[in-house]
Design an enzyme around this catalytic site. Structure first.
Site, mmCIF file in Angstrom:
data_model
loop_
_atom_site.group_PDB
_atom_site.id
_atom_site.type_symbol
_atom_site.label_atom_id
_atom_site.label_comp_id
_atom_site.label_asym_id
_atom_site.label_seq_id
_atom_site.Cartn_x
_atom_site.Cartn_y
_atom_site.Cartn_z
ATOM 1 N N LYS A 157 1.363 34.021 15.293
ATOM 2 C CA LYS A 157 1.975 35.312 15.215
ATOM 3 C C LYS A 157 1.559 36.399 16.381
ATOM 4 O O LYS A 157 0.307 36.304 16.563
ATOM 5 C CB LYS A 157 1.663 35.964 13.893
ATOM 6 C CG LYS A 157 2.656 35.435 12.607
ATOM 7 C CD LYS A 157 2.148 35.863 11.324
ATOM 8 C CE LYS A 157 3.063 35.422 10.130
ATOM 9 N NZ LYS A 157 4.330 35.438 10.230
ATOM 10 N N ARG A 170 7.565 27.350 2.868
ATOM 11 C CA ARG A 170 8.268 26.388 2.429
ATOM 12 C C ARG A 170 7.783 25.071 2.398
ATOM 13 O O ARG A 170 8.245 24.112 1.739
ATOM 14 C CB ARG A 170 9.823 26.579 3.189
ATOM 15 C CG ARG A 170 9.606 26.177 4.825
ATOM 16 C CD ARG A 170 10.837 26.749 5.376
ATOM 17 N NE ARG A 170 10.802 28.225 5.618
ATOM 18 C CZ ARG A 170 11.525 28.746 6.455
ATOM 19 N NH1 ARG A 170 12.633 28.185 6.831
ATOM 20 N NH2 ARG A 170 11.359 30.123 6.743
HETATM 21 N N1 BES Z 1 4.493 34.784 5.600
HETATM 22 C C1 BES Z 1 5.882 34.746 6.563
HETATM 23 C C2 BES Z 1 6.788 35.942 6.018
HETATM 24 C C3 BES Z 1 6.521 37.326 6.226
HETATM 25 C C4 BES Z 1 6.604 38.067 7.060
HETATM 26 C C5 BES Z 1 5.986 37.965 5.006
HETATM 27 C C6 BES Z 1 6.451 39.502 7.301
HETATM 28 C C7 BES Z 1 5.460 39.211 5.244
HETATM 29 C C8 BES Z 1 5.782 40.006 6.287
HETATM 30 C C9 BES Z 1 6.394 33.613 6.577
HETATM 31 O O1 BES Z 1 5.427 32.303 6.328
HETATM 32 C C10 BES Z 1 6.867 33.590 8.089
HETATM 33 O O2 BES Z 1 5.840 33.472 9.053
HETATM 34 N N2 BES Z 1 8.190 33.381 8.054
HETATM 35 C C11 BES Z 1 9.050 33.543 9.573
HETATM 36 C C12 BES Z 1 9.734 32.178 9.289
HETATM 37 C C13 BES Z 1 10.434 31.841 10.644
HETATM 38 C C14 BES Z 1 9.434 31.322 11.627
HETATM 39 C C15 BES Z 1 11.523 30.720 10.299
HETATM 40 C C16 BES Z 1 9.559 34.845 9.649
HETATM 41 O O3 BES Z 1 9.986 35.322 8.769
HETATM 42 O O4 BES Z 1 9.669 35.082 10.864
HETATM 43 MN MN MN Z 2 4.555 32.154 8.429
#
Ligand code: BES
Ligand code: MN
Ligand code: ZN
Length: 495
Positions: free
Chosen positions: A278, A352
């Site tokens: 990230k 997931r």
């Molecule tokens: N934990 C994150 C989702 C999230 C994002 C929670 C912002 C709280 C605030 C999750 O694991 C994630 O990274 N999701 C990705 C999915 C994508 C890679 C398909 C996302 O939402 O960008």
């Molecule tokens: Mn994630």
């Protein structure tokens, strides 16, 4: 915090502050009228002078009440002189509690449960006083040297006529249970990833089971999960030095043969994204990626306190998601416990990968329904903002029941579709499915992925990525969706 119901006349009470309501047309609530009479018309004087218009959420604090045991009176505007909506009732309560933080008030008597609120009884109104006041009094000090909190509130009494005492008391007990569940959820969400590890979460579950005889705990270690074939879950934790845990909690409050409600909470104690790292900005907030799991602990605490006559299983798959030489790589293919293979095109879609194995594991409980709670996608905030959480599922009645519970609990939820067409986005040329559907409809494709592992039972998914956490100057965990889940379970217990 000390909570009680007070039925004695207000003017006889000894407390720092009494909260009373005033309508926009200058009409005083019954309690405001009583205090006005015992203070020689003080409240009327202030209102007719124009110091309080009575608009919902407006407040005036009157200090030093002559010849009274009451130290101060807080006037709260209620808005139009008609039954309040549930939301306006909450707005008035919030305004009251926020205006009492600075003056360092310790004990209050709140008379606002006497307001008429559309379709709500004394139990609901009392419960919400406790929830709102306790929520506002929460402050995270665990890792601060100065433990001084902004709010000194230590005692909340609900003023009620003798005829409503039983309902007010019932609401108080529910409110206290939900509020304490939210406190635990917020505390765990606010703790940093170097303290709140999967092991720490497991210890919290063990502590909870020691406190409540109705709760049994079992922690599955990585070796146990390997024997079960949880190749998807374990592929995420392989990149972390912290051992993963699958926390299982068993609440036995119902008939021995009654099928359990299974609650599954995502427990990522830190989500760096893995190799699909990230961006740095805001990454510190990814400590709250375990809030789904924390809300399962908080809800079970509330349920155990209320002693609801239900059987409930809590499952919290917990891990970190880190970049590492042994971490998942984009393109890796793993085999889930169900036997289905998954191409990991984005290591940041890790939630997931844990949840799918937990869903398969849930089959062994022969569940009545399964509800998973997860901070799963940033996309849910794009779709619904920070107001409503996303609800998706394979059972209309279950989804509707959750949304209805959220409405009663002031913990909004809204449904998104799980149509077949979206499933195509998860196609992989190399495995049974891909773990990411790309940037379109992110919340839906995440739920589509989970749906493939939830075919054997009635299931709903709550995406709380935008509602479990507040950003900005008051950033921190919100304790949601403990109110919604508790209400859903209360409703089930009553049906
Ligand atoms: N934990 C994150 C989702 C999230 C994002 C929670 C912002 C709280 C605030 C999750 O694991 C994630 O990274 N999701 C990705 C999915 C994508 C890679 C398909 C996302 O939402 O960008
Ligand atoms: Mn994630
Ligand atoms: Zn995550």
């Amino acid at each position: 915090m000390d909570y009680s119901v007070e039925t004695a006349p207000l003017e006889e009470l000894q407390c720092d502050c009494v909260i009373v309501g005033v309508y926009q047309d200058q009409q005083l609530s019954p309690s405001a009228t009583a205090l006005n009479n015992s203070t020689n018309g003080l409240i009327k004087k202030i209102v007719s002078r124009g110091d309080l218009s009575g608009k919902n959420g407006e407040t005036v604090l009157i200090n030093a009440i002559p010849d009274s045991k009451i130290e101060s009176i807080l006037l709260v505007g209620l808005g139009e002189n008609k039954p309040l909506s549930g939301k306006n009732y909450k707005k008035a309560l919030l305004a009251a509690v926020n205006s009492l933080k600075k003056p360092q008030i310790k004990s209050i008597v709140c008379s606002l449960a006497e307001c008429d609120v559309e379709g709500r009884d004394w139990q609901w109104k009392s419960r919400h006083i406790i929830e709102v006041f306790n929520d506002a009094a929460y402050q995270f000090t665990h890792t601060k040297s100065d433990k001084e909190t902004e709010s000194k509130l230590a005692k909340i009494s609900i003023a009620a006529p003798e005829t409503e005492r039983a309902l007010a008391q019932a609401g108080l007990l529910q409110g206290k249970a939900v509020a304490e569940g939210m406190d635990l959820t917020k505390y765990l969400g606010d703790l940093p990833g170097n303290i709140c590890t999967p092991t720490y979460l497991a210890e919290q579950a063990i502590e909870l089971s020691k406190k409540y005889a109705s709760l049994d705990v079992k922690i599955l270690e990585e070796s146990d999960m390997a024997s079960l074939g949880m190749g998807s879950f374990l592929s995420v934790s392989r990149g972390s030095r912290q051992p993963a845990k699958l926390i299982t909690l068993n609440y036995q409050g119902g008939d021995k043969n009654a099928k359990p409600i299974v609650l599954i909470g995502k427990g990522l104690t830190f989500d760096a994204g893995g190799i699909s790292l990230k961006p740095a900005a805001g990454m510190e907030e990814m400590k709250y990626d375990m809030c789904g799991g924390a809300s399962v602990l908080g809800t079970l605490l509330a349920v155990a306190q209320m002693q609801l006559p239900l059987n409930i299983v809590g499952l919290i798959p917990s891990s970190e998601n880190m970049p590492d030489g042994d971490a998942n790589k984009p393109g890796d293919i793993v085999t889930s416990m169900s036997g289905k293979t998954i191409e990991i095109v984005n290591t940041d879609a890790e939630g997931r990968l844990l949840l799918c194995d937990a869903l398969t594991y849930a089959e062994r409980y022969n569940p009545e329904v399964v509800i998973d709670i997860a901070t799963l996608t940033g996309a849910v905030g794009v779709a619904l903002g920070r107001v409503a959480m996303g609800v998706l599922g394979n059972d209309d009645a279950l989804c509707n029941d959750l949304i209805a519970a959220g409405e009663i609990a002031n913990d909004s939820a809204w449904r998104l579709p799980l149509w077949e067409e979206y499933q195509e986005l998860l196609k992989s040329n190399f495995a049974d499915m891909s773990n990411s559907g790309g940037k379109d409809a992110g919340t839906i494709t995440a739920a589509c992925f989970l749906a493939r592992f939830a075919e054997k039972f009635r299931w709903a998914h709550l995406d709380v990525a935008a509602t479990a956490w507040r950003t900005g100057p008051t950033k921190g965990a919100t304790g949601r969706p403990v109110p919604l889940l508790s209400q859903y379970l209360i409703n089930r217990a009553n049906s």
